[in-house]
Design an enzyme around this catalytic site. Structure first.
Site, PDB file in Angstrom:
ATOM      1  N   CYS A  55      82.260  89.603 100.445  1.00  0.00           N
ATOM      2  CA  CYS A  55      82.550  88.320  99.794  1.00  0.00           C
ATOM      3  C   CYS A  55      82.768  88.534  98.297  1.00  0.00           C
ATOM      4  CB  CYS A  55      81.413  87.335 100.056  1.00  0.00           C
ATOM      5  SG  CYS A  55      81.566  85.776  99.166  1.00  0.00           S
ATOM      6  N   CYS A  58      80.251  86.556  96.171  1.00  0.00           N
ATOM      7  CA  CYS A  58      78.922  87.168  96.221  1.00  0.00           C
ATOM      8  C   CYS A  58      78.849  88.382  95.299  1.00  0.00           C
ATOM      9  CB  CYS A  58      78.587  87.575  97.653  1.00  0.00           C
ATOM     10  SG  CYS A  58      78.590  86.203  98.847  1.00  0.00           S
TER      11      CYS A  58
END
Length: 261
Positions: A55, A58
């Site tokens: 991600c 993230c």
């Protein structure tokens, strides 16, 4: 003498190193939680991040999260994270639909953090107790509820099926349709077995009419009347009939006698 003096100063140097910021064991580190450790969130105060290695959002959050973890001991809060690709049970228990997702946990009450994602904002969120203005998650959808426990088991089952599929296709060299055929057969066999078990239990609890004792609906009991009441009713009706006949027989003669007089 010089060597002994150097060795004697080593313990004091080690003690000074332990007092330096960031050198204490466990200080400034983000804890990694697994499926079997989630009950630790029910005690104390936590800030929990759900992330995935692939991600981009993230990855951008990780430096800020690591810096925020350095303040964990001063704020008396535990900083942790969960890799949803490795811990599907926790992902299902919290119903993670977006990444990254951050939760604040305080003595069993769970609140979803939706503010800015910087170290300063995280610190202010804890120090100023901004979490009190957020409505906690309902007990029906809490991680410890039966519904979320079922979702956790379902997510773990899906991960297990994925691992089996990878084993069949990569380790055993089966084509994808061969793996799907195996899962289809297993699903069909499991459904048939479960259906037979349910039919057996239903037959034991509610047996069919063939196994019930025979009943004879044609043998109905007639209503019982007292014999005296029946005879009295019959005598009364017979007496009324006789009196009516007598009146009809006497009536013409009575009229003739009246005319003669």
């Amino acid at each position: 003498m010089a060597a002994s003096g150097v060795w004697s100063s080593v313990p004091s140097l080690l003690f000074l190193l332990l007092l330096l910021p960031g050198t204490e064991a466990g200080r400034g580190r983000v804890q990694e939680l697994s499926d079997g450790e989630w009950r630790e969130l029910l005690q104390g105060e936590w800030m929990l991040e759900f992330y995935a290695p692939w991600c981009p959002a993230c990855q951008n959050l990780q430096p800020e999260w690591e810096s925020f973890a350095e303040w964990g001991e001063d704020l008396e809060v535990n900083i942790a994270k969960v890799d949803v690709t490795e811990q599907p049970g926790l992902s299902g228990r919290f119903i993670i639909t977006a990444l990254p997702t951050i939760y604040h946990c305080k003595d069993g009450a769970f609140r979803r953090y939706q503010g800015p994602r910087t170290k300063t904002d995280f610190i202010n969120f804890i120090s100023d107790q901004e979490w009190k203005s957020i409505e906690p998650v309902s007990s029906w959808f809490g991680p410890s509820s039966f519904l979320m426990s079922s979702m956790s088991a379902l997510f773990q089952l899906s991960m297990w099926i994925r691992q089996c599929h990878n084993y069949f296709t990569e380790s055993l060299g089966l084509p994808p349709w061969g793996s799907y055929t195996i899962f289809a057969c297993v699903t069909l066999f499991s459904g048939l077995t479960l259906g037979l078990i349910m039919v057996f239990l239903a037959d034991c609890i509610c047996p069919s009419k063939k196994h019930r004792p025979p009943q004879y609906p044609h043998q109905r009991k007639l209503p019982e009347y007292p014999p005296q009441t029946a005879s009295e009713d019959f005598s009364e009706s017979e007496g009324e009939h006789r009196s009516t006949v007598r009146q009809r027989m006497v009536a013409p003669g009575t009229d003739a006698a009246k005319e003669h007089s």
